[in-house]
Design an enzyme around this catalytic site. Structure first.
Site: not given
Ligand code: 26Q
Length: 840
Positions: A382, A573-574, A579, A681, A685
């Site tokens: 991702h 978004k985050r 971004k 995503t 929406k």
């Molecule tokens: C990993 C290790 C330790 C702590 C936290 C994490 C961690 C947690 C969440 C790393 C990444 C995330 C989330 C990533 C994320 O939300 N990515 C998004 O995924 C969406 C669905 O595929 C995409 O549409 C977005 O582009 C992408 O940024």
């Protein structure tokens, strides 16, 4: 602890299921039947009466009534899967961002109307009752919400897919804004109980940590390893129903909670160390206490690795147990009937855990175990951001999961031997492809373990999947090109159009009937209506009503007055530098400058809404939130600005807020630096709900543009190739000097106009924009962004044109349903048969 029958029954020993015990007449789905059941729970189970003022108990009673109706379908679905003896997929994810369940359950059961009427007859308003439900916020953002949309679509397609995740006691933090700064408050979402889940203590599993490994020879002289002297914790599953859309199917989301083993403390307890004993219980319970609130990996945190292994181990063992229940002890055909989809690298330790179980418990030899594992695992990536690629220090692994590290070493040794055979003497390539990164602190590269251990690796949008094989995973692509594929993301139109936008749902269904709710391609049929002025009028009216609803929320939560006639320009978004919320703010400051300079001929009044959470340790992202709030204060208080421009930062952005925001948005901001947003995503929406996008050629924006056409999309900015080409000679100071608009914006920022009594607080933001090393190239895209914004403003003034584009956006959103995404996963990766639930 809520009453739970399973805690109090001893298991019945029977040769076959006792049908007399479980056969019940089906529950009615009409208003009267629901109202009767509701009263029963309200009075008898909850012990309330007509004096009850809180809406909490009505919510609970309604949830219990719905749960019963889900339960019978749930049971028949699981029986159908068992009877069909079908292949199954398990979606392993550290995050499931489910939001609320009530409205979605009613929608999918097809009882929204009867439930509304039934309650109305009792003098209750459904919308008010529904507000009691807290969001299940067990995720950060896109990746977690995607998992939730996937489950909805799999149930709707009647695919035997089960979600496995963690039941965090605290989900994503609640964001408050104080003096413009983000504060994080704990989200104790389970405080008032969770009527949707079912504890299943009879299916608990044991998960080991620590200890050391021993090898020994069996009586045939074969070497075996065992993992001994471990400290164990229990994993207790909680199941939630995932209903399909009006099809009788109910799938399962199984979330694990950690608990101390019964004997956790015996030694210490008997030695008189009471508090130490209880402390070790605490350690066990800590594992599932809190979701890590960062959406890029937080490297090296021991508890996070524990969470990952806890999920992987409990889930693998659970699936093994099911295999044995249904098929006995011969595990050799396991891969034909099971698939694990890894949601990013977070659950990737499952590769090594499955190997461990096959080797140490099932006593298979390495080749057979590896064959099974490799044909069972599939990995979805991702992110392209290198800082988000998970790496764990070998030393941490050794201490926490020694047996798993041994297995990873063996996997790597055999993998590198294969590489050496293919490219003899190419030691550089071996180093590049190694699962272990050498150096001062050797690390395990989780993405590499995932690739080596799976038969499928996919990205989440076409551009992203291409960039993966050209960049990050290039060497692996050369080795195994056939593993790599794309699966463009989607969202479920049930929650994100039918559920959250009832006005538009009715309008669309009146025109083309309801087929689009389970087959979104049908929504193309509304496209010709873009030319029908009466239809446009009704479309506009729905949008206006939705904007009023959002304006009320903004007034309430931000104290800012949005005029529903103005263009609603939204970025939620985050908060992350890639971004580029900052680019949005620079544009807002530019508009402010124009108004102050009297440059307001042909002005389009605009309400800019920005929302999102920053990771608590991400200082620059938090500073950007502060900047948005400070700019909003200056703009909104200036009488010279009036209704021409309003700016608000919406606190605590979450699933439930998006359900109000996306139906009310005119302009959707998707402005990441090209090549950085894997898919996005939120963009989908907004499009579904008739927003026009202003966006870069990044992630799924590209495919949105392809579907809708460039007359109905405001494209700007450098392409990914241009970003790469510009990088070595990027000179933001020059760009600023040569752009009078951007110069004036920077003057205000640098002159402290938005930090009057807080000198210097935005210096790091200014420095980032002016840095030749700015990875996000904010200055580079400013001019192009401003022009696209001007085009959007001009288009909005032509209402017929705008509304027509809005309709065409919704009409073109068919591709972005997770129903399509799930069909593609199933056709190319899982190969599951669709299995309808048994007839009642
Ligand atoms: C990993 C290790 C330790 C702590 C936290 C994490 C961690 C947690 C969440 C790393 C990444 C995330 C989330 C990533 C994320 O939300 N990515 C998004 O995924 C969406 C669905 O595929 C995409 O549409 C977005 O582009 C992408 O940024």
């Amino acid at each position: 602890m809520p009453y739970n029958a399973a805690n109090y029954f001893t298991p019945l020993v029977r040769s076959k299921p006792n049908e007399r015990l479980t056969e019940l007449p089906a529950l009615g789905l009409d208003a009267d039947a629901i109202a009767e059941d509701f009263k029963h729970y309200f009075v008898h189970a909850l012990g309330r009466d007509g004096n009850c003022k809180s809406t909490h108990y009505p919510y609970k009673a309604l949830a219990m009534s719905l749960r019963n109706r889900l339960m019978e379908r749930w049971k028949r679905t699981q029986e159908a899967y068992d009877e069909a003896s079908c292949k199954r997929t398990y979606y392993l994810s550290l995050e499931f961002l489910m939001g609320r369940a009530l409205g979605n359950s009613m929608l999918n059961l097809g009882i929204t109307e009867p439930a509304t009427h039934g309650l109305y007859q009792l003098g209750l308003v459904l919308e008010e009752i529904a507000e009691c439900e807290p969001d299940a916020g067990l995720g950060n953002g896109g990746l977690g919400r995607l998992a939730a949309c996937f489950l909805d679509s799999c149930a709707t397609l009647q695919l035997p897919v089960k979600g496995y995740g963690i039941r965090y006691a605290y989900g994503m933090f609640r964001q408050e804004i104080e003096d413009g700064y983000q504060l994080e408050e704990p989200d104790h979402w389970l405080r008032d109980g969770n009527p949707w889940e079912m504890e299943r203590p009879e299916y608990k599993q044991r998960v080991s940590f620590g200890g050391h490994t021993e090898t020994h020879l069996d009586n045939q002289g074969r070497r075996h390893s065992s993992w001994v002297d471990t400290s164990d914790v229990l994993a207790v599953p909680y199941d939630s129903p995932i209903p399909g859309y009006r099809n009788g199917t109910v799938n399962t989301l199984r979330l694990w909670q950690s608990a101390a083993t019964d004997e956790f403390d015996l030694d210490e307890f008997n030695a008189g160390s009471y508090t130490e004993a209880v402390e070790s219980k605490n350690h066990a319970e800590n594992i599932t206490m809190v979701l890590y609130p960062n959406d890029a990996s937080e490297n090296g945190k021991e508890l996070r690795l524990k969470q990952q292994y806890f999920l992987a181990s409990a889930s693998m063992k659970d699936v093994m147990r099911e295999w044995k229940r249904l098929r006995g002890n011969d595990i050799s055909r396991f891969a034909e009937r099971n698939c694990f989809q890894l949601n990013d690298t977070h659950p990737t330790i499952a590769v090594a855990e499955l190997m461990r179980l096959l080797l140490d418990t099932e006593r298979l030899d390495w080749e057979q175990a590896w064959e099974i594992t490799r044909n069972t695992m599939a990995y979805t990536n991702h992110t392209l951001l290198p800082e988000a690629l998970e790496r764990w220090p070998v030393l941490l692994f050794e201490r926490l999961l020694p047996r798993l590290l041994e297995i990873i070493y063996e996997i790597n040794a055999r993998h590198l031997a294969e590489v050496a055979a293919r490219w003899p003497g190419d030691t550089n390539r071996q180093r590049r492809l190694s699962i272990i990164e050498e150096g001062d602190t050797p690390q395990v590269r989780m993405a590499y373990l995932a690739i080596v251990g799976s038969f499928s690796v996919n990205g989440v949008a076409e551009l992203h999947s291409r960039l993966l094989v050209e960049g990050l995973f290039r060497d692996f692509y050369e080795l195994w090109p056939e593993k790599f594929n794309n699966k463009t993301n989607g969202v479920t139109q049930r929650r994100w159009l039918a559920g959250c936008n009832p006005g538009l749902r009715e309008l669309i269904s009146e025109a083309i009937s309801e087929g689009w709710i389970s087959d979104l391609e049908q929504i193309r049929q509304i496209e010709p209506l873009a030319g029908d002025s009466a239809f446009r009028g009704r479309w506009h009216q729905v949008k206006l009503d939705n904007k009023r609803r959002l304006a009320t929320l903004v007034k309430q939560d931000c104290g800012v007055l949005f005029n529903p006639e103005a263009m609603f320009d939204v970025q939620v978004k985050r908060i992350h530098e890639y971004k580029r919320q900052l680019l949005n703010v620079l544009h807002v400051i530019h508009l402010y400058n124009r108004i102050k300079a009297g440059d307001t001929a042909e002005w389009t009044p605009r309400c800019v809404l920005i929302g999102g959470k920053a990771a608590p340790g991400y200082a620059q992202a938090k500073r950007i939130i502060k900047l948005v709030n400070n700019v909003a204060r200056v703009v909104n208080r200036d009488p010279a600005i009036g209704d021409l421009l309003k700016v608000a930062f919406l606190p605590n952005y979450r699933v439930t807020a998006m359900e109000i925001i996306c139906p009310a948005t005119d302009l959707s901001e998707q402005i990441s630096t090209a090549g950085k947003e894997a898919s996005g995503t939120g963009n989908m929406k907004f499009m579904m709900n008739g927003a026009l996008t202003i966006g870069t050629l990044d992630g799924a924006n590209i495919e949105i543009l392809e579907e809708v056409g460039d007359d109905h999309f405001f494209l700007f900015g450098l392409t990914e190739e241009e970003v790469v080409a510009l990088r070595p000679q990027y000179d933001p100071d020059r760009i600023i000097a040569e752009d009078s608009d951007l110069s004036r914006v920077m003057e205000l920022l640098e002159g402290g106009h938005f930090s009057q009594f807080e000198p210097g607080i935005f210096d790091p933001i200014v420095a980032a924009i002016r840095s030749p090393g700015d990875p996000w190239m904010v200055a580079a895209d400013f001019d192009s962004y401003v022009k696209a914004q001007q085009a959007a403003a001009a288009a909005y003034r032509d209402r017929a044109r705008w509304v027509s584009s809005s309709i065409i956006n919704t009409a073109s959103s068919g591709k972005f349903s997770t129903d399509r995404t799930m069909r593609e996963y199933n056709d190319d990766i899982w190969g599951l048969a669709s299995v309808p639930a048994l007839e009642p």
